[in-house]
Scaffold this motif. Structure first.
Motif, PDB file in Angstrom:
ATOM      1  N   ASN A 168       0.818  -1.213   0.000  1.00 19.06           N
ATOM      2  CA  ASN A 168       0.000   0.000   0.000  1.00 19.06           C
ATOM      3  C   ASN A 168       0.852   1.263   0.000  1.00 19.06           C
ATOM      4  O   ASN A 168       0.422   2.313  -0.493  1.00 19.06           O
ATOM      5  CB  ASN A 168      -0.929   0.014   1.221  1.00 19.06           C
ATOM      6  N   TYR A 169       2.062   1.169   0.546  1.00 14.76           N
ATOM      7  CA  TYR A 169       2.945   2.336   0.580  1.00 14.76           C
ATOM      8  C   TYR A 169       3.745   2.492  -0.719  1.00 14.76           C
ATOM      9  O   TYR A 169       3.798   3.584  -1.292  1.00 14.76           O
ATOM     10  CB  TYR A 169       3.903   2.235   1.761  1.00 14.76           C
ATOM     11  N   TYR A 170       4.337   1.400  -1.167  1.00 11.16           N
ATOM     12  CA  TYR A 170       5.260   1.489  -2.300  1.00 11.16           C
ATOM     13  C   TYR A 170       4.584   1.404  -3.672  1.00 11.16           C
ATOM     14  O   TYR A 170       5.104   1.940  -4.651  1.00 11.16           O
ATOM     15  CB  TYR A 170       6.309   0.369  -2.211  1.00 11.16           C
ATOM     16  N   ASP A 171       3.459   0.714  -3.746  1.00 11.58           N
ATOM     17  CA  ASP A 171       2.851   0.482  -5.062  1.00 11.58           C
ATOM     18  C   ASP A 171       1.826   1.566  -5.382  1.00 11.58           C
ATOM     19  O   ASP A 171       0.649   1.304  -5.619  1.00 11.58           O
ATOM     20  CB  ASP A 171       2.194  -0.899  -5.101  1.00 11.58           C
ATOM     21  N   LYS A 172       2.299   2.813  -5.363  1.00  8.22           N
ATOM     22  CA  LYS A 172       1.428   3.935  -5.669  1.00  8.22           C
ATOM     23  C   LYS A 172       1.946   4.647  -6.915  1.00  8.22           C
ATOM     24  O   LYS A 172       3.160   4.763  -7.130  1.00  8.22           O
ATOM     25  CB  LYS A 172       1.393   4.925  -4.491  1.00  8.22           C
ATOM     26  N   GLU A 173       1.012   5.116  -7.700  1.00  7.47           N
ATOM     27  CA  GLU A 173       1.386   5.810  -8.934  1.00  7.47           C
ATOM     28  C   GLU A 173       2.160   7.079  -8.585  1.00  7.47           C
ATOM     29  O   GLU A 173       1.785   7.839  -7.690  1.00  7.47           O
ATOM     30  CB  GLU A 173       0.114   6.167  -9.716  1.00  7.47           C
ATOM     31  N   GLY A 174       3.272   7.274  -9.259  1.00  6.85           N
ATOM     32  CA  GLY A 174       4.071   8.469  -9.045  1.00  6.85           C
ATOM     33  C   GLY A 174       5.027   8.373  -7.870  1.00  6.85           C
ATOM     34  O   GLY A 174       5.657   9.371  -7.496  1.00  6.85           O
ATOM     35  N   GLU A 187       8.258   8.024  -5.836  1.00  5.66           N
ATOM     36  CA  GLU A 187       9.630   8.357  -6.227  1.00  5.66           C
ATOM     37  C   GLU A 187      10.526   7.119  -6.113  1.00  5.66           C
ATOM     38  O   GLU A 187      10.658   6.532  -5.047  1.00  5.66           O
ATOM     39  CB  GLU A 187      10.152   9.483  -5.343  1.00  5.66           C
ATOM     40  N   GLU A 188      11.166   6.751  -7.196  1.00  3.88           N
ATOM     41  CA  GLU A 188      11.919   5.498  -7.284  1.00  3.88           C
ATOM     42  C   GLU A 188      13.037   5.406  -6.254  1.00  3.88           C
ATOM     43  O   GLU A 188      13.314   4.326  -5.726  1.00  3.88           O
ATOM     44  CB  GLU A 188      12.500   5.322  -8.695  1.00  3.88           C
ATOM     45  N   TYR A 189      13.678   6.530  -5.968  1.00  5.53           N
ATOM     46  CA  TYR A 189      14.828   6.462  -5.054  1.00  5.53           C
ATOM     47  C   TYR A 189      14.413   6.069  -3.629  1.00  5.53           C
ATOM     48  O   TYR A 189      15.240   5.680  -2.813  1.00  5.53           O
ATOM     49  CB  TYR A 189      15.574   7.809  -5.042  1.00  5.53           C
ATOM     50  N   LYS A 190      13.119   6.162  -3.331  1.00  2.93           N
ATOM     51  CA  LYS A 190      12.629   5.794  -2.006  1.00  2.93           C
ATOM     52  C   LYS A 190      12.290   4.309  -1.882  1.00  2.93           C
ATOM     53  O   LYS A 190      11.946   3.832  -0.800  1.00  2.93           O
ATOM     54  CB  LYS A 190      11.389   6.614  -1.656  1.00  2.93           C
ATOM     55  N   ARG A 191      12.375   3.592  -2.990  1.00  5.10           N
ATOM     56  CA  ARG A 191      12.004   2.166  -2.970  1.00  5.10           C
ATOM     57  C   ARG A 191      13.127   1.326  -2.351  1.00  5.10           C
ATOM     58  O   ARG A 191      13.986   0.792  -3.043  1.00  5.10           O
ATOM     59  CB  ARG A 191      11.703   1.667  -4.374  1.00  5.10           C
ATOM     60  N   ILE A 192      13.120   1.196  -1.043  1.00  6.78           N
ATOM     61  CA  ILE A 192      14.086   0.351  -0.344  1.00  6.78           C
ATOM     62  C   ILE A 192      13.789  -1.108  -0.698  1.00  6.78           C
ATOM     63  O   ILE A 192      12.627  -1.536  -0.672  1.00  6.78           O
ATOM     64  CB  ILE A 192      13.968   0.542   1.189  1.00  6.78           C
ATOM     65  N   GLY A 248      -7.331  -4.249  -9.722  1.00  9.33           N
ATOM     66  CA  GLY A 248      -6.102  -4.529 -10.461  1.00  9.33           C
ATOM     67  C   GLY A 248      -4.829  -4.496  -9.652  1.00  9.33           C
ATOM     68  O   GLY A 248      -3.730  -4.527 -10.216  1.00  9.33           O
ATOM     69  N   ASP A 249      -4.938  -4.417  -8.320  1.00 13.39           N
ATOM     70  CA  ASP A 249      -3.750  -4.359  -7.471  1.00 13.39           C
ATOM     71  C   ASP A 249      -3.597  -5.668  -6.710  1.00 13.39           C
ATOM     72  O   ASP A 249      -4.405  -5.994  -5.846  1.00 13.39           O
ATOM     73  CB  ASP A 249      -3.876  -3.196  -6.486  1.00 13.39           C
ATOM     74  N   ASN A 250      -2.565  -6.425  -7.026  1.00 12.11           N
ATOM     75  CA  ASN A 250      -2.244  -7.631  -6.265  1.00 12.11           C
ATOM     76  C   ASN A 250      -1.548  -7.206  -4.975  1.00 12.11           C
ATOM     77  O   ASN A 250      -0.439  -6.668  -5.018  1.00 12.11           O
ATOM     78  CB  ASN A 250      -1.337  -8.546  -7.083  1.00 12.11           C
ATOM     79  N   PRO A 251      -2.159  -7.429  -3.808  1.00 16.29           N
ATOM     80  CA  PRO A 251      -1.566  -6.945  -2.545  1.00 16.29           C
ATOM     81  C   PRO A 251      -0.284  -7.654  -2.153  1.00 16.29           C
ATOM     82  O   PRO A 251       0.385  -7.245  -1.205  1.00 16.29           O
ATOM     83  CB  PRO A 251      -2.676  -7.207  -1.516  1.00 16.29           C
ATOM     84  N   PHE A 252       0.081  -8.720  -2.858  1.00 13.76           N
ATOM     85  CA  PHE A 252       1.288  -9.472  -2.516  1.00 13.76           C
ATOM     86  C   PHE A 252       2.391  -9.296  -3.563  1.00 13.76           C
ATOM     87  O   PHE A 252       3.270 -10.135  -3.702  1.00 13.76           O
ATOM     88  CB  PHE A 252       0.960 -10.955  -2.354  1.00 13.76           C
ATOM     89  N   SER A 253       2.306  -8.183  -4.293  1.00 18.16           N
ATOM     90  CA  SER A 253       3.317  -7.950  -5.326  1.00 18.16           C
ATOM     91  C   SER A 253       3.504  -6.448  -5.537  1.00 18.16           C
ATOM     92  O   SER A 253       2.530  -5.718  -5.740  1.00 18.16           O
ATOM     93  CB  SER A 253       2.876  -8.613  -6.646  1.00 18.16           C
ATOM     94  N   PHE A 254       4.764  -5.986  -5.436  1.00 23.03           N
ATOM     95  CA  PHE A 254       5.097  -4.612  -5.777  1.00 23.03           C
ATOM     96  C   PHE A 254       6.552  -4.576  -6.226  1.00 23.03           C
ATOM     97  O   PHE A 254       7.319  -5.533  -5.980  1.00 23.03           O
ATOM     98  CB  PHE A 254       4.816  -3.638  -4.619  1.00 23.03           C
ATOM     99  N   PRO A 255       6.974  -3.522  -6.937  1.00 24.02           N
ATOM    100  CA  PRO A 255       8.266  -3.538  -7.646  1.00 24.02           C
ATOM    101  C   PRO A 255       9.490  -3.870  -6.817  1.00 24.02           C
ATOM    102  O   PRO A 255      10.407  -4.545  -7.291  1.00 24.02           O
ATOM    103  CB  PRO A 255       8.359  -2.109  -8.217  1.00 24.02           C
TER     104      PRO A 255
END
Length: 541
Positions: free
Chosen positions: A262-268, A270-275, A309-316
């Motif tokens: 829910n935190y990371y898989d949001k449109e827009g 910022e990529e550098y914050k993706r720990i 369309g959001d799989n809650p068990f998958s994000f980048p």
């Protein structure tokens, strides 16, 4: 009727209660004791009853402290019936085989030392073959259905909201002309839970066995803990450190994945914050798949999220670590990351390797998100130990130690009291189980003050005989509920469509036939719903 308390009495683990009535013997749960060496020795002790004389076992949910001795029970002669929800069975098969692997590995490790010392070798508590053999006795059911076990016992599972498939056990017991309703809470979840539904309410009870894990404390709001989780990750990453999270592979890990999604898989975003987020537990991966297969048990918000369309068990930035080589490589790199790994109390598994490589460094954070039993490694760390023995080495504790109780899957004091308060016909007898004595004593006082009911705190091995003092509630009264009221939404929609079709054809709609075959129709529809949600999640990956 007799109730015998053989586990999770004045302690949290090892849930095991024996009900004797009508010449039959029925167990509620058969869990593993967890904590230190003393608790482990309890697992190897003989059962205080003959497993071959047990007729039935009812399972509340798939955590190892509730199912972990089932293979031992079967190994030592049990040949009865095991009643379990479908989702719990899916998880139990994963959990028990993993537990058996641990038992075999621990025995092998111990025997190497014993062989060198010339000591007698030991056998594992049970083997993988024992675990698989125990599955032959499992009978799966969906929640909400009345299950007539025999002339003495009738069972219904309600949703406990703790993990997927977790149940409150309603048990109607008939002896001669007397009917008694016993309710076993199992482990009750919280009301604000992400992913799964909140606990069902119970209409009535004569006797209540209620958990009191957090009977002496109140959790901070769920949303506040969720925000703190992200705050801890970002603050630790900013100083170049990693966050290590000991987490139960079943339940807590899936909730964490959901929150991070829910935190990371949001449109827009910022990529550098993706720990990078690593889930380092093969069992957690299998358990997550089991969650997806039982998506009918998700709450409405999660279902809507999936359908959108959001799989809650998958994000980048999420990675599941499966091999030992991948796991080892995480400890060779020093870039900021989050590692979620089992076991939740840090007593076994890959988490001990991650703690060994990170707990000495002040840049890192060790974050606890679940209950830590007395004697466990996690409890020692939380209680302020300056050093800890991990994998044969004494390690200094210099990392930041954090705890988020608001992410707990156990109801707190107020939630437990509210759940009890919602029971319209209050129990005359309440037995507090699954809690340390301090928490139970506090809960006992709260119950007395709020409901004027004298709760009891049974000792391990205590036997309680229930006489004629129980508040008798006829089982027929509960059976008298119109079946239409218990049909789920999907079944009602199907019935309406069928009714409309039959009316067009000028034929009588056979409602009686549908009523008689309700369970079969309902189970089939739930299976269809499960598969549809699973396909949608796969499509969204």
């Amino acid at each position: 009727m007799k109730i015998k308390f053989y586990g999770a009495a004045r302690q949290v683990t090892g849930s095991n209660y024996l009900i004797e009535a009508g010449g039959k013997k029925l167990l509620l749960d058969c869990g593993l004791f967890q904590g230190g060496k003393e608790e482990d020795l309890l697992n190897y002790a003989d059962f205080p009853y003959d497993p071959g004389q047990i007729d039935y076992l009812i399972v509340s949910h798939a955590h190892i402290d509730h199912i972990g001795r089932i293979p031992k029970l079967v190994k030592e002669g049990f040949q009865g019936r095991i009643f379990i929800t479908k989702a719990t069975m899916d998880l139990a098969k994963i959990m028990l085989q993993d537990s058996a692997h641990i038992q075999e590995s621990d025995a092998e490790w111990e025997n190497r030392k014993r062989e060198r010392a010339g000591k007698e070798l030991i056998e594992p508590l049970y083997t993988v073959d024992d675990a698989i053999r125990s599955f032959n006795y499992f009978e799966e059911y969906y929640g909400g259905h009345y299950i007539e076990i025999d002339e003495t016992f009738t069972l219904r599972f309600l949703d406990a909201g703790h993990i997927i498939g977790s149940s409150i056990v309603e048990l109607w017991i008939k002896e001669a002309d007397k009917n008694t309703k016993l309710v076993y809470s199992g482990d009750l979840g919280v009301n604000e839970k992400a992913l799964i539904r909140k606990p069902d309410l119970v209409e009535s009870a004569d006797i209540l066995l209620m958990e009191a894990t957090y009977g002496d404390r109140v959790h901070e709001p769920y949303k506040a803990s969720e925000d703190k989780l992200i705050e801890i990750i970002e603050e630790t990453a900013a100083r170049g450190g990693s966050v290590i999270i000991p987490s139960f592979a079943v339940g807590r890990t899936q909730e964490l994945i959901y929150q991070l999604n829910n935190y990371y898989d949001k449109e827009g975003f910022e990529e550098y914050k993706r720990i990078p987020i690593y889930v380092d537990s093969p069992m957690a991966f299998e358990a997550t798949e089991a969650y997806q297969k039982n998506s009918d048990l998700f709450n409405d918000q999660t279902k809507e999220q999936i359908l959108a369309g959001d799989n809650p068990f998958s994000f980048p930035n999420l990675r599941f670590v499966k091999t030992v080589e991948e796991s080892m490589s995480l400890n060779k790199s020093n870039f900021p990351k989050v590692v979620i790994s089992a076991s939740g109390m840090a007593d076994a598994g890959r988490i001990r390797h991650h703690l060994k490589h990170h707990i000495w460094d002040p840049k890192n954070t060790i974050l606890f998100v679940g209950y830590q039993a007395n004697g466990s490694t996690g409890r020692k760390i939380l209680d302020g130990a300056k050093e800890i023995r991990l994998l044969g080495e004494e390690i200094q504790i210099r990392a930041e130690i954090k705890e988020l109780q608001g992410l707990s899957a156990h109801a707190d004091k107020n939630m437990l009291l509210d759940w009890l308060g919602a029971i319209k016909h209050k129990p005359k007898k309440i037995f507090l189980v699954h809690g340390e004595l301090e928490a139970q004593e506090n809960m006992k006082a709260e119950i007395k003050q709020r409901f004027n009911i004298e709760a009891e705190i049974p000792c391990p091995g205590e036997i309680v005989e229930i006489g004629n003092t129980a508040n008798k509630v006829s089982i027929d009264q509960d059976y008298g509920i119109d079946l239409k009221e218990s049909l789920d939404k999907s079944l009602k929609e199907v019935l309406d469509l069928m009714d409309a079709y039959q009316n067009q054809e000028n034929k009588d709609f056979d409602q009686d036939f549908i009523k008689k075959n309700y369970s079969e129709y309902s189970d089939s529809l739930l299976e269809i719903k499960n598969r549809l949600m699973e396909l949608i999640m796969i499509e969204n990956q």
